[in-house]
Design a protein around this motif. Sequence first.
Motif, PDB file in Angstrom:
ATOM      1  N   THR A  86       0.707  -1.205   0.021  1.00  0.00           N
ATOM      2  CA  THR A  86      -0.262  -0.295  -0.232  1.00  0.00           C
ATOM      3  C   THR A  86       0.762   1.527   0.289  1.00  0.00           C
ATOM      4  O   THR A  86       1.740   1.661   0.622  1.00  0.00           O
ATOM      5  N   ALA A  87       0.584   2.069  -0.853  1.00  0.00           N
ATOM      6  CA  ALA A  87       1.061   3.554  -0.542  1.00  0.00           C
ATOM      7  C   ALA A  87       0.363   4.951  -0.887  1.00  0.00           C
ATOM      8  O   ALA A  87      -0.724   4.782  -0.991  1.00  0.00           O
ATOM      9  N   LEU A  88       0.139   5.429   0.151  1.00  0.00           N
ATOM     10  CA  LEU A  88      -0.613   6.604   0.794  1.00  0.00           C
ATOM     11  C   LEU A  88      -0.150   7.745  -0.549  1.00  0.00           C
ATOM     12  O   LEU A  88       1.819   8.277   0.158  1.00  0.00           O
ATOM     13  N   VAL A  89      -0.127   8.068  -1.772  1.00  0.00           N
ATOM     14  CA  VAL A  89       0.792   9.448  -2.557  1.00  0.00           C
ATOM     15  C   VAL A  89      -0.660  10.500  -2.020  1.00  0.00           C
ATOM     16  O   VAL A  89      -1.350  11.347  -1.745  1.00  0.00           O
ATOM     17  N   LEU A 125      -4.651  -1.936  -8.082  1.00  0.00           N
ATOM     18  CA  LEU A 125      -4.270  -2.451  -9.354  1.00  0.00           C
ATOM     19  C   LEU A 125      -3.667  -4.028  -9.290  1.00  0.00           C
ATOM     20  O   LEU A 125      -3.271  -4.510  -8.665  1.00  0.00           O
ATOM     21  N   TYR A 126      -3.532  -4.503 -10.586  1.00  0.00           N
ATOM     22  CA  TYR A 126      -3.296  -5.834 -11.069  1.00  0.00           C
ATOM     23  C   TYR A 126      -2.440  -5.898 -11.885  1.00  0.00           C
ATOM     24  O   TYR A 126      -3.049  -4.953 -13.225  1.00  0.00           O
ATOM     25  N   SER A 127      -1.676  -6.229 -12.118  1.00  0.00           N
ATOM     26  CA  SER A 127      -0.274  -6.418 -13.050  1.00  0.00           C
ATOM     27  C   SER A 127      -1.221  -8.360 -13.819  1.00  0.00           C
ATOM     28  O   SER A 127      -0.627  -8.897 -12.894  1.00  0.00           O
ATOM     29  N   LEU A 128      -0.763  -7.985 -15.037  1.00  0.00           N
ATOM     30  CA  LEU A 128      -1.249  -9.212 -15.420  1.00  0.00           C
ATOM     31  C   LEU A 128       0.043 -10.225 -15.791  1.00  0.00           C
ATOM     32  O   LEU A 128       0.310 -11.855 -15.077  1.00  0.00           O
ATOM     33  N   GLU A 129       0.905  -9.391 -15.943  1.00  0.00           N
ATOM     34  CA  GLU A 129       2.683 -10.775 -16.446  1.00  0.00           C
ATOM     35  C   GLU A 129       3.109 -10.510 -15.359  1.00  0.00           C
ATOM     36  O   GLU A 129       3.445 -11.913 -14.303  1.00  0.00           O
ATOM     37  N   LYS A 154       1.891 -10.913 -12.020  1.00  0.00           N
ATOM     38  CA  LYS A 154       0.489 -11.359 -11.015  1.00  0.00           C
ATOM     39  C   LYS A 154       1.215 -10.499  -9.654  1.00  0.00           C
ATOM     40  O   LYS A 154       1.136 -11.319  -8.349  1.00  0.00           O
ATOM     41  N   HIS A 155       1.331  -9.213  -9.610  1.00  0.00           N
ATOM     42  CA  HIS A 155       1.328  -8.363  -8.104  1.00  0.00           C
ATOM     43  C   HIS A 155       0.356  -7.741  -8.384  1.00  0.00           C
ATOM     44  O   HIS A 155      -0.346  -6.941  -9.339  1.00  0.00           O
ATOM     45  N   ARG A 156      -0.285  -7.193  -6.887  1.00  0.00           N
ATOM     46  CA  ARG A 156      -0.997  -6.877  -6.224  1.00  0.00           C
ATOM     47  C   ARG A 156      -1.060  -4.929  -5.923  1.00  0.00           C
ATOM     48  O   ARG A 156       0.951  -4.978  -5.365  1.00  0.00           O
ATOM     49  N   VAL A 157      -1.084  -4.164  -6.153  1.00  0.00           N
ATOM     50  CA  VAL A 157      -0.583  -2.801  -5.373  1.00  0.00           C
ATOM     51  C   VAL A 157      -2.251  -2.265  -5.060  1.00  0.00           C
ATOM     52  O   VAL A 157      -2.992  -2.034  -5.854  1.00  0.00           O
ATOM     53  N   ARG A 158      -2.027  -1.525  -3.763  1.00  0.00           N
ATOM     54  CA  ARG A 158      -3.105  -0.623  -3.251  1.00  0.00           C
ATOM     55  C   ARG A 158      -2.323   1.416  -2.994  1.00  0.00           C
ATOM     56  O   ARG A 158      -1.799   1.477  -2.655  1.00  0.00           O
ATOM     57  N   ILE A 159      -3.337   2.002  -4.429  1.00  0.00           N
ATOM     58  CA  ILE A 159      -2.571   3.012  -3.741  1.00  0.00           C
ATOM     59  C   ILE A 159      -3.816   4.165  -3.598  1.00  0.00           C
ATOM     60  O   ILE A 159      -5.208   4.118  -4.139  1.00  0.00           O
ATOM     61  N   LYS A 160      -3.320   4.822  -2.369  1.00  0.00           N
ATOM     62  CA  LYS A 160      -4.909   5.519  -1.674  1.00  0.00           C
ATOM     63  C   LYS A 160      -4.590   6.907  -1.583  1.00  0.00           C
ATOM     64  O   LYS A 160      -3.286   7.015  -1.901  1.00  0.00           O
TER      65      LYS A 160
END
Lengths: 163, 406
Positions: free
Chosen positions: A32-35, A79-83, A85-91
């Motif tokens: 998770t990243a708060l921006v 967000l998800y990356s098809l290639e 296979k990782h996820r991230v949460r942006i806030k």
Amino acid sequence: MAEETKSPVLRKLVETFGDAVVSTHSRFGDDTALVRRERIVEILAFLRDDPDCLFDFAMDLTGVDYLGEEPRFEVVYHLYSLEKKHRVRIKARLHEDDPVIDSAVSVWPGINWYEREACDMYGIVFRGHPNLKRILMYEGFVGHPLRKDYPKAKRQPTVGPEE
Amino acid sequence: MAELVGDRKTGGKLDMQAEPVILNIGPSHPATHATLRFVAELDGETILSLVPEFGYLHRGFEKESEAHTWTQVVPYTDRLNYVSPLMNNVGYAMAVEKLCGIEVPERCQYIRVLICELSRIIDHMVCIGTNMVDLGALTNFWYFWKPREEVYMHLIEPLTGTRLTTGYTRIGGMQWDLPEGWVEKCRAICRNVFRPAIADVNALLTKNRIFIDRTMGAGPITAKDAIALGFTGPCLRAAGVPLDLRKDQPYLVYDRFDFDVPVGEEGDTCDRYMVRMEEMRQSVRIIEQALDQLPGGPVNVDDTRYVLPDKQQVYTNIESLMQHFKNIFEGIQVPAGEVYSATEAANGELGFYIVSKGGGGPYKIKVRPPCFNMFQGMPRLCEGQMIADLIAVLGSVNIIAGELDR
């Protein structure tokens, strides 16, 4: 959280955007990243295109109302990356008197309706959105139902089609 | 990637100097299957532009859940995708368990896989069956409706006591274990019901000239567009993108099964049908493997903070009685934090974003309904096509208003 435990995506984000990334954590295994909201579109476009990130799916977007805290609102992107296979949460945090953030429709066309829904439910304004109309509620509805200060039992008259 | 690159971007053009006809479809129309509305701008029979509208089934799931305890939200999740309610139960329970840091027992994980795959099969059967009804092929509908009924009668009703409002999962386990004889019945249904039914419909449709002519090329989408629009599930795989969370981010015990992920090429109605047919066969394979591997042991975690204490204990000692009382009235205590948990539901990625501030109930729940993106992509699928194809495409993307509107 200690610097060395950061995941590669979060580390890259901090390296690239420095102060625009307010804080990061990986609690419960979710990166998770708060921006800062001013650079949100730039950050999202970077996450989509950077060869180490490649987040080609905007899976979800929503608002959260932290009533009583300042800033009050939060916009959350998943967000998800098809290639990779990782996820991230942006806030990003938004103040109550100025709940405005740039629209990410130019980055992912599929985020269009999610932004409309967040606008409908929380009153968050997505600047540059092509069609920021209510989506679940009807046009004559007053207020934003998922805000914490909107009473759960409140009723509003249903309106018929316009004459 | 931002721009949509398919070759049908501009839609049609009016041939003669005439005003386009505005046609309103829905919200109450037999072919929409749910309360959905389209406003189509037509030139003759060609769709110039299409504006989908929804929200008629909005019942405030997310608002309502903020005033309930964690366990009380489970029944609300039944009503999301009401064609495969058990999958929503599992998705929600997994999200809360992620927040609690609970790992459910192995037997529970296998049971969850079983009910998820059963739900996937009946969901695909409903989708294909009703899609064929819209196209005038009523026979196939009955060939799929009967097996679906068998699943309800012999597996889901004995298991949960109900058909639709299952509410079968709990935080940290299941409502109860499988009833006696369920495993044998499930095995028999796979062998005697699913496989013949899939073979029958396959024989009726897959090489049927009328069906192929009608569906091939109806509502196609490129892989790039499907990704940009956030498609997931069979609609994305029909466009040739092999994204399946069961393979890519395995959850429960999906990494222990041998199964394939079918993909299409054109992303049209025909490909979506083919992908769903193959997925049903793969789900049958998973079910049979899961039944073979099904371990014994408890279904619930041994932790009365999350799971109700044994009834015998509640009646005989005060600590269990108090714990029971607290779990029911205050709700189970979930740590503060936020999680996003995604599962591969029948329609695509079903995500739950949950914010907890500690205490007995959620601070916020956001559901990512799989068909939200597909419904958003309807103009992309249909503009420039014939109005009659709208019905074929709508059936094949499987819009479920319950999860769309929440």
